[in-house]
Design an enzyme around this catalytic site. Structure first.
Site, short mmCIF file in Angstrom:
data_model
loop_
_atom_site.label_atom_id
_atom_site.label_comp_id
_atom_site.label_asym_id
_atom_site.label_seq_id
_atom_site.Cartn_x
_atom_site.Cartn_y
_atom_site.Cartn_z
N LYS A 167 0.83 -1.19 0.00
CA LYS A 167 0.00 0.00 0.00
C LYS A 167 0.87 1.25 0.00
O LYS A 167 1.89 1.31 0.68
CB LYS A 167 -0.91 0.01 1.23
CG LYS A 167 -2.05 -1.02 1.17
CD LYS A 167 -2.98 -0.86 2.35
CE LYS A 167 -4.17 -1.80 2.26
NZ LYS A 167 -5.10 -1.65 3.42
N ARG A 235 -4.33 -14.74 4.90
CA ARG A 235 -3.38 -13.77 5.46
C ARG A 235 -3.56 -13.67 6.96
O ARG A 235 -2.58 -13.63 7.73
CB ARG A 235 -3.59 -12.42 4.78
CG ARG A 235 -2.77 -11.25 5.32
CD ARG A 235 -2.99 -10.04 4.41
NE ARG A 235 -2.71 -8.77 5.06
CZ ARG A 235 -1.51 -8.19 5.07
NH1 ARG A 235 -0.48 -8.79 4.51
NH2 ARG A 235 -1.33 -7.00 5.63
N HIS A 258 2.17 -3.43 7.77
CA HIS A 258 1.29 -2.48 8.45
C HIS A 258 2.07 -1.22 8.80
O HIS A 258 3.14 -1.30 9.41
CB HIS A 258 0.72 -3.09 9.74
CG HIS A 258 -0.30 -4.16 9.49
ND1 HIS A 258 -0.66 -5.09 10.44
CD2 HIS A 258 -1.04 -4.45 8.39
CE1 HIS A 258 -1.58 -5.90 9.94
NE2 HIS A 258 -1.83 -5.54 8.70
#
Length: 292
Positions: A167, A235, A258
């Site tokens: 991301k 996941r 993250h």
């Protein structure tokens, strides 16, 4: 609509590396608010106070996301000198609880792998590909979008790592198990050539939707309710089972990509039994000694 929104989104893209999907979501939320109160850069506290009524039928998590978008937008407006006050203080601060992840048992994961391995023994390309996909989903904890878009150049040669672009364009190194390396090697032997992607399709690469379908079809063949299984659930299983095995939360944060460890901490709820056992076995006062 308003140029202030465009400037805000440009800032998110340039300074925070926000992905296209994230920027589109912010735009929808902000322009949807403008449909209710008018131009956001000139809206008052009283104007924004009308928004919760317009959101009455939405889920709490959706409302929380919209409020977050507005708070960030007005913070940008103040920093950029577009206005001096912050009308978003009129909005409530919802306590949206992050949903707990679905989890699979070790037995269910074993059933998935047994079915995939049995089918891959035929050496049919589709079955060999399915085994490689499963090994990377559960063995490396990749997001579905990360997995389907893997280039062939990401396949490890000397080092057992994949270079993943996650991301916001952030890159991370993800370990690849020996099992996954073996599955990838088998897939490379039967994989169609002529594509830069590890899992090619006629259009570009395997789509995320098709990956979901393949995983659910495998679950059905393994005797598991397909509603319980998805790439994201695998996941979650990767993360949960690593924690059960004693993995450090910070290491898990890095593996999952993250940005905030608060996101990773959602997995600790499934590990309560191990934590209790750890206290009982390792605490200095454990071992049957009574209190004095």
């Amino acid at each position: 609509m308003g140029s202030a929104i465009d400037s805000f989104l440009a800032m998110l893209a340039a300074e925070r590396g926000a992905a296209a999907n994230t920027l589109a979501a912010y735009r929808r939320d902000l322009e949807g608010s403008e449909d209710v109160v008018g131009a956001l850069e000139t809206a008052s506290r009283e104007d924004l106070a009308r928004l919760p009524g317009a959101w009455a039928d939405l889920a709490p998590a959706t409302v929380a996301r919209k409020i977050s978008a507005l708070r960030q937008f007005y913070g940008f407006c103040i920093d950029d000198g577009l206005r001096e006050d912050d009308p978003s203080t009129a909005l409530p601060r919802p306590q949206a609880r992050r949903p707990l992840p679905k989890i699979l048992t070790h037995a269910e994961v074993e059933a998935l792998f047994k079915t995939a391995e049995d089918e891959a023994a035929s050496e049919r390309p589709a079955a060999v590909r399915m085994l490689a996909l499963l090994e990377l989903l559960y063995g490396s904890g990749l997001r579905a979008t990360e997995l389907v878009a893997l280039p062939v150049s990401a396949v490890p040669r000397d080092a057992p790592f994949l270079t993943i672009t996650g991301k916001g364009g952030q890159q991370r190194m993800v370990p690849v198990s020996r099992r996954a390396q073996a599955a990838i090697s088998r897939w490379m032997e039967v994989r169609p050539g002529g594509s830069v992607f590890l899992f090619p399709s006629r259009a570009k690469h395997l789509s995320r939707i098709r990956l979901y379908q393949l995983v659910k079809e495998l679950a059905a063949r393994a005797g598991i309710d397909p509603a319980k299984v998805s790439p994201h659930v695998l996941r979650h299983a990767f993360a949960t089972h690593l924690l059960e095995g004693g993995a450090d939360l910070r290491v898990l944060q890095t593996l999952l990509g993250h940005a905030d460890i608060a996101t990773t901490q959602i997995y600790t709820h499934v590990d309560s039994a191990r934590l209790v056992a750890l206290v009982n076995e390792r605490h200095p006062l454990a071992g049957g000694r009574g209190a004095s």
